[in-house]
Design an enzyme around this catalytic site. Sequence first.
Site, PDB file in Angstrom:
ATOM      1  N   GLU A  68      -7.918 -39.554   7.760  1.00 17.34           N
ATOM      2  CA  GLU A  68      -7.787 -38.782   9.457  1.00 17.34           C
ATOM      3  C   GLU A  68      -9.201 -37.886  10.170  1.00 17.34           C
ATOM      4  OE1 GLU A  68      -4.336 -36.411  12.055  1.00 17.34           O
ATOM      5  OE2 GLU A  68      -4.291 -36.605   9.737  1.00 17.34           O
ATOM      6  N   ASP A 126     -18.406 -32.305  10.923  1.00 17.62           N
ATOM      7  CA  ASP A 126     -18.389 -32.898  12.401  1.00 17.62           C
ATOM      8  C   ASP A 126     -18.152 -34.378  11.607  1.00 17.62           C
ATOM      9  OD1 ASP A 126     -19.295 -33.721  14.836  1.00 17.62           O
ATOM     10  OD2 ASP A 126     -20.319 -32.465  14.737  1.00 17.62           O
ATOM     11  N   ASP A 157      -9.434 -34.697  21.511  1.00 13.92           N
ATOM     12  CA  ASP A 157     -10.094 -35.058  22.515  1.00 13.92           C
ATOM     13  C   ASP A 157      -9.929 -35.564  22.988  1.00 13.92           C
ATOM     14  OD1 ASP A 157     -11.150 -32.997  24.767  1.00 13.92           O
ATOM     15  OD2 ASP A 157     -11.360 -32.299  23.432  1.00 13.92           O
ATOM     16  N   TYR A 190       1.358 -32.078  17.232  1.00 10.60           N
ATOM     17  CA  TYR A 190       1.424 -32.498  18.397  1.00 10.60           C
ATOM     18  C   TYR A 190       2.476 -33.845  19.266  1.00 10.60           C
ATOM     19  CZ  TYR A 190      -2.437 -29.292  18.878  1.00 10.60           C
ATOM     20  OH  TYR A 190      -3.289 -28.093  19.178  1.00 10.60           O
TER      21      TYR A 190
END
EC number: 2.1.1.33
Length: 224
Positions: A45, A97, A119, A201
């Site tokens: 993920e 990253d 995002d 979320y």
Amino acid sequence: MRLRNNANAPLYLKSQHEYIINDPHLLKDNLGKIFKNPELPLYIEIGMGKGDFIIENALRNQQINYLGIEKFPTVIVKAHKKALKHKLDNLAMICFDANKILELLNSESVDKIYLNFSDPWPKKRHAKKRLTHPCFLEKFAVILKQNALVEFKTDNENLFMYTIYDVLLKDLTKYEILFLTYNLYTLVNNVELLKNIPTEYEKKFVMQGERIKKVNFRFLKNNQ
């Protein structure tokens, strides 16, 4: 809402040895030091957030190894503390990253990629930062095994439309869509909803009446 930055998070992570990978080279060179059964399929993920999704997956599916990748130390600390409540041999996390994912994982070493509520980077000049931009997808194609899936969920209409129409359907020689919905939670008795594990979320968005969009796709053979 973003978490308040925890200045001590990097030091905390360096001090942890359960679930946390502090040596990225292990993922290429020695999976046996990370997972009890390194031969199992590997699902990752990217942007794991506070960890609800990947921890629950690891609990339900002991026959799969799970790797959570998150670039924000403050966030991964939250996920790590949740994971410590369990004893799991098939879960690992790394602060990394995704831009450098080819440095982290070997070619054709991953069986599935999850992108959950990434995002949206709404400004056009930031498009290359979206995890569904071709510059990221080209990297994902390298690490994924033949016919392996990418599963992408989002509440963001613009990001979803961009992913479908500006990326996946723009080049049918590269991508194959296997499942698509603009409202996952209306699919009563559909396997995609029945097996769905919500992120932190996602739970909030559903309670607020937001539509959850999802697409599963893979890279076509000649482009892997």
